[in-house]
Structure formats: C-alpha cells, structure tokens
Design a protein around this motif. Structure first.
Motif, PDB file in Angstrom:
ATOM      1  N   ASP A  34      -0.360  12.901  21.568  1.00 21.93           N
ATOM      2  CA  ASP A  34      -0.112  12.635  22.986  1.00 21.93           C
ATOM      3  C   ASP A  34       1.315  12.982  23.406  1.00 21.93           C
ATOM      4  OD1 ASP A  34       1.473  10.584  21.991  1.00 21.93           O
ATOM      5  OD2 ASP A  34       0.199   8.960  22.735  1.00 21.93           O
ATOM      6  N   GLY A  35       2.124  13.457  22.433  1.00 27.29           N
ATOM      7  CA  GLY A  35       3.483  13.879  22.735  1.00 27.29           C
ATOM      8  C   GLY A  35       4.531  12.796  22.616  1.00 27.29           C
ATOM      9  N   VAL A  36       4.113  11.571  22.349  1.00 28.09           N
ATOM     10  CA  VAL A  36       5.056  10.465  22.200  1.00 28.09           C
ATOM     11  C   VAL A  36       5.210  10.140  20.719  1.00 28.09           C
ATOM     12  CG1 VAL A  36       5.585   8.065  22.757  1.00 28.09           C
ATOM     13  CG2 VAL A  36       4.406   9.507  24.437  1.00 28.09           C
ATOM     14  N   ARG A  37       6.408  10.303  20.209  1.00 32.43           N
ATOM     15  CA  ARG A  37       6.650  10.020  18.797  1.00 32.43           C
ATOM     16  C   ARG A  37       6.821   8.520  18.580  1.00 32.43           C
ATOM     17  NH1 ARG A  37      11.268  13.320  15.707  1.00 32.43           N
ATOM     18  NH2 ARG A  37      12.713  11.895  16.741  1.00 32.43           N
ATOM     19  N   ARG A  38       6.047   7.994  17.625  1.00 27.83           N
ATOM     20  CA  ARG A  38       6.233   6.611  17.195  1.00 27.83           C
ATOM     21  C   ARG A  38       7.076   6.637  15.927  1.00 27.83           C
ATOM     22  NH1 ARG A  38       1.869   8.103  20.511  1.00 27.83           N
ATOM     23  NH2 ARG A  38       0.326   6.454  20.762  1.00 27.83           N
ATOM     24  N   ALA A  39       8.060   5.770  15.831  1.00 26.60           N
ATOM     25  CA  ALA A  39       8.898   5.737  14.638  1.00 26.60           C
ATOM     26  C   ALA A  39       9.560   4.380  14.504  1.00 26.60           C
ATOM     27  CB  ALA A  39       9.962   6.833  14.683  1.00 26.60           C
ATOM     28  N   GLY A  40       9.877   4.031  13.268  1.00 25.62           N
ATOM     29  CA  GLY A  40      10.571   2.775  13.015  1.00 25.62           C
ATOM     30  C   GLY A  40      11.009   2.686  11.575  1.00 25.62           C
ATOM     31  N   THR A  41      11.879   1.734  11.300  1.00 26.81           N
ATOM     32  CA  THR A  41      12.399   1.508   9.956  1.00 26.81           C
ATOM     33  C   THR A  41      11.498   0.556   9.190  1.00 26.81           C
ATOM     34  OG1 THR A  41      14.688   1.923  10.581  1.00 26.81           O
ATOM     35  CG2 THR A  41      14.339   0.569   8.634  1.00 26.81           C
ATOM     36  N   ILE A  42      11.169   0.921   7.965  1.00 29.21           N
ATOM     37  CA  ILE A  42      10.344   0.072   7.101  1.00 29.21           C
ATOM     38  C   ILE A  42      11.185  -1.104   6.623  1.00 29.21           C
ATOM     39  CG2 ILE A  42       9.035  -0.040   4.939  1.00 29.21           C
ATOM     40  CD1 ILE A  42       8.518   3.004   5.323  1.00 29.21           C
ATOM     41  N   VAL A  43      10.700  -2.323   6.860  1.00 24.22           N
ATOM     42  CA  VAL A  43      11.448  -3.522   6.479  1.00 24.22           C
ATOM     43  C   VAL A  43      10.723  -4.356   5.428  1.00 24.22           C
ATOM     44  CG1 VAL A  43      12.615  -3.619   8.712  1.00 24.22           C
ATOM     45  CG2 VAL A  43      10.488  -4.894   8.382  1.00 24.22           C
ATOM     46  N   GLU A  44       9.488  -3.941   5.075  1.00 25.80           N
ATOM     47  CA  GLU A  44       8.699  -4.736   4.115  1.00 25.80           C
ATOM     48  C   GLU A  44       7.631  -3.859   3.468  1.00 25.80           C
ATOM     49  OE1 GLU A  44       5.835  -8.751   4.164  1.00 25.80           O
ATOM     50  OE2 GLU A  44       6.728  -7.964   6.012  1.00 25.80           O
ATOM     51  N   THR A  45       7.525  -3.942   2.147  1.00 26.87           N
ATOM     52  CA  THR A  45       6.506  -3.206   1.390  1.00 26.87           C
ATOM     53  C   THR A  45       5.934  -4.101   0.304  1.00 26.87           C
ATOM     54  OG1 THR A  45       8.077  -2.354  -0.239  1.00 26.87           O
ATOM     55  CG2 THR A  45       7.716  -1.000   1.738  1.00 26.87           C
ATOM     56  N   GLU A  46       4.814  -3.673  -0.279  1.00 23.87           N
ATOM     57  CA  GLU A  46       4.265  -4.320  -1.465  1.00 23.87           C
ATOM     58  C   GLU A  46       3.806  -3.260  -2.454  1.00 23.87           C
ATOM     59  OE1 GLU A  46       2.533  -8.624   0.083  1.00 23.87           O
ATOM     60  OE2 GLU A  46       1.135  -6.991  -0.293  1.00 23.87           O
ATOM     61  N   ALA A  47       4.081  -3.482  -3.736  1.00 20.80           N
ATOM     62  CA  ALA A  47       3.692  -2.553  -4.797  1.00 20.80           C
ATOM     63  C   ALA A  47       2.397  -3.002  -5.451  1.00 20.80           C
ATOM     64  CB  ALA A  47       4.804  -2.475  -5.848  1.00 20.80           C
ATOM     65  N   TYR A  48       1.543  -2.017  -5.797  1.00 24.95           N
ATOM     66  CA  TYR A  48       0.291  -2.252  -6.515  1.00 24.95           C
ATOM     67  C   TYR A  48       0.176  -1.223  -7.639  1.00 24.95           C
ATOM     68  CZ  TYR A  48      -0.902  -5.554  -2.901  1.00 24.95           C
ATOM     69  OH  TYR A  48      -0.875  -6.650  -2.065  1.00 24.95           O
ATOM     70  N   PRO A  49       0.828  -1.475  -8.807  1.00 27.58           N
ATOM     71  CA  PRO A  49       0.785  -0.531  -9.929  1.00 27.58           C
ATOM     72  C   PRO A  49      -0.528  -0.604 -10.687  1.00 27.58           C
ATOM     73  CG  PRO A  49       2.131  -2.427 -10.483  1.00 27.58           C
ATOM     74  CD  PRO A  49       1.740  -2.598  -9.045  1.00 27.58           C
ATOM     75  N   ALA A  50      -0.707   0.317 -11.635  1.00 26.84           N
ATOM     76  CA  ALA A  50      -1.987   0.461 -12.340  1.00 26.84           C
ATOM     77  C   ALA A  50      -2.361  -0.764 -13.169  1.00 26.84           C
ATOM     78  CB  ALA A  50      -1.941   1.699 -13.234  1.00 26.84           C
ATOM     79  N   ASP A  51      -1.365  -1.482 -13.693  1.00 28.80           N
ATOM     80  CA  ASP A  51      -1.653  -2.644 -14.547  1.00 28.80           C
ATOM     81  C   ASP A  51      -1.663  -3.954 -13.766  1.00 28.80           C
ATOM     82  OD1 ASP A  51       1.016  -2.765 -13.989  1.00 28.80           O
ATOM     83  OD2 ASP A  51       1.686  -3.040 -16.057  1.00 28.80           O
ATOM     84  N   ASP A  52      -1.786  -3.862 -12.469  1.00 35.40           N
ATOM     85  CA  ASP A  52      -1.732  -5.024 -11.584  1.00 35.40           C
ATOM     86  C   ASP A  52      -3.088  -5.730 -11.545  1.00 35.40           C
ATOM     87  OD1 ASP A  52      -1.450  -6.786  -9.475  1.00 35.40           O
ATOM     88  OD2 ASP A  52      -0.435  -5.355  -8.186  1.00 35.40           O
ATOM     89  N   PRO A  53      -3.151  -7.022 -11.891  1.00 35.93           N
ATOM     90  CA  PRO A  53      -4.444  -7.725 -11.830  1.00 35.93           C
ATOM     91  C   PRO A  53      -4.996  -7.869 -10.423  1.00 35.93           C
ATOM     92  CG  PRO A  53      -2.638  -9.247 -12.339  1.00 35.93           C
ATOM     93  CD  PRO A  53      -2.077  -7.861 -12.435  1.00 35.93           C
ATOM     94  N   ALA A  54      -4.198  -7.554  -9.388  1.00 38.29           N
ATOM     95  CA  ALA A  54      -4.715  -7.602  -8.014  1.00 38.29           C
ATOM     96  C   ALA A  54      -5.880  -6.640  -7.815  1.00 38.29           C
ATOM     97  CB  ALA A  54      -3.596  -7.283  -7.019  1.00 38.29           C
ATOM     98  N   TRP A  55      -5.965  -5.591  -8.639  1.00 37.89           N
ATOM     99  CA  TRP A  55      -7.091  -4.650  -8.547  1.00 37.89           C
ATOM    100  C   TRP A  55      -8.422  -5.340  -8.867  1.00 37.89           C
ATOM    101  CZ3 TRP A  55      -6.325  -0.050  -6.399  1.00 37.89           C
ATOM    102  CH2 TRP A  55      -5.055   0.539  -6.470  1.00 37.89           C
ATOM    103  N   ARG A  56      -8.370  -6.513  -9.482  1.00 32.08           N
ATOM    104  CA  ARG A  56      -9.604  -7.237  -9.806  1.00 32.08           C
ATOM    105  C   ARG A  56     -10.405  -7.523  -8.539  1.00 32.08           C
ATOM    106  NH1 ARG A  56     -10.391  -9.833 -14.618  1.00 32.08           N
ATOM    107  NH2 ARG A  56      -8.149  -9.748 -15.037  1.00 32.08           N
TER     108      ARG A  56
END
Length: 210
Positions: A34-56
């Motif tokens: 639509d011609g309007v750029r959305r942008a912002g600074t990332i202030v929060e992330t979460e990691a999910y690696p291969a050995d993470d039990p969250a994949w359960r």
C-alpha cells in the motif's frame, strides 16, 4: 526514503539463543504494497532451539534423542536460516525467524516491537489499543499491527519487502523465562530491553536473569 540495511543470512545461521539475544535492538521492516512502510525496533524475543522441551507441545519432540523431529509443522524450522515461519494460535498469527544452519531446527519468536514508522496504519489495524506502546506489544498484536499472516510464511527476511534490519544497540538486554509455555518454562530464553514500555506485559512476573 532511506532503506535500513537488512541482516544477512549468516546472522541467522548460528545458535538460536545467540540470535534471539542479538535480534533485540534490530528492526522489523515491512515495505507494504500500500506504499506505507511499517517499521519498529524489536524489544522482545524468545528462542526455541532444537533441544527445547517446548517442542513437546507440537508433538514432535523426541524424548530419547532430546531433540525436535523433522516432521509435521516443525519441518520448516529445519530450513534456510533467515526464513519467516508464521503459525496461528487461536485467531492470532505469530512471526518467527528460522535459525541455525540448514538441517538443524531452531527458531526465534519476535514477541514485541516499538513502533516507529507507519504508526497511523498500525492504529487503523489495532483500534482497540489503549496507547501506542501497546500496538505491537505481544506476538499476536505485532502481526495484527504489521498486517502479517499466512501470506508471509516462507518469506526471505534478509531482503525486502518484509525483512529484519540492523538497528541501534540497546542499552541492555536481559534474559527471563518464557511466557505461556508448558514445557521448559524455566529456561531463560526470553530476551527483553528491561523497562521498555513496549515489552509484553507479564501479569504474574518472570524472574529476570542477566
């Protein structure tokens, strides 16, 4: 209009936890049709690696090998680093970026962004927000504000129109346990800029680890 410098693929082809921390302070940019750029600074992330039990929770965690299996909806997490992975929880879409070298599972959930460009269109998409800091504070809100959904699954986040870009180093980044996971809930895989108003509100409070 100046275009931010996209992160290269090598940035993502390394440890998922390392990438999750390094993404805090980087920018999410969407050069919308639509011609309007959305942008912002990332202030929060979460990691999910291969050995993470969250994949359960996805039914693809092998308890013997202690690693996620390359099958089902997790398969794309074994793909090319720097690729967008979007999936839906209830009515909300969530934006992840694939990490690790190709063939190794890993992903980082982009949890919250501080809006900087295209804020008026974010308000139009999130009219119920109480204040600007809440427009993209949370992964579901973020996707609503930026107009992201299944169309963006598989997008190359190292180049426009939707990409992750260099930003200013944050004053500090801290690690806490993740929010809303059933397994591996004590792992310090959530990374935030402490005290930032755009970080996802956590009602019950998480322990903060440096």
């Amino acid at each position: 209009m100046h275009r931010p410098s996209p992160l290269d693929r090598d940035f993502f082809a390394r440890s998922t936890v390392e990438v999750a921390r390094a993404l805090v302070g980087c920018r999410l940019v969407y050069e919308h049709a639509d011609g309007v750029r959305r942008a912002g600074t990332i202030v929060e992330t979460e990691a999910y690696p291969a050995d993470d039990p969250a994949w359960r929770s996805w039914g693809v965690f092998d308890p013997v090998a202690e690693r996620v299996r390359p099958e089902g909806r997790a398969l794309d997490f074994f793909g090319r680093p720097g690729t967008a992975y979007l999936y839906r929880v209830h009515v909300y879409w969530l934006l992840n970026v694939v990490t690790e070298p190709e063939g190794v599972a890993g992903g980082v959930l982009i949890r919250a962004v501080a809006p900087e460009e295209g804020v008026h269109v974010m308000w139009a998409r999130r009219p119920a927000a109480r204040h600007e800091a809440g427009l993209a504070a949370g992964p579901g809100r973020l996707c609503q504000a930026f107009d992201l959904d299944r169309r963006h699954h598989g997008a190359d986040l190292t180049r426009p129109p939707l990409y992750l870009a260099q930003g200013a180093p944050p004053p500090a980044v801290v690690a806490t346990p993740r929010v809303g996971v059933r397994f591996g809930r004590d792992l310090p895989y959530r990374f935030v800029i402490p005290g930032h108003p755009c970080v996802t509100p956590v009602r019950h409070g998480n322990r903060v680890r440096s």
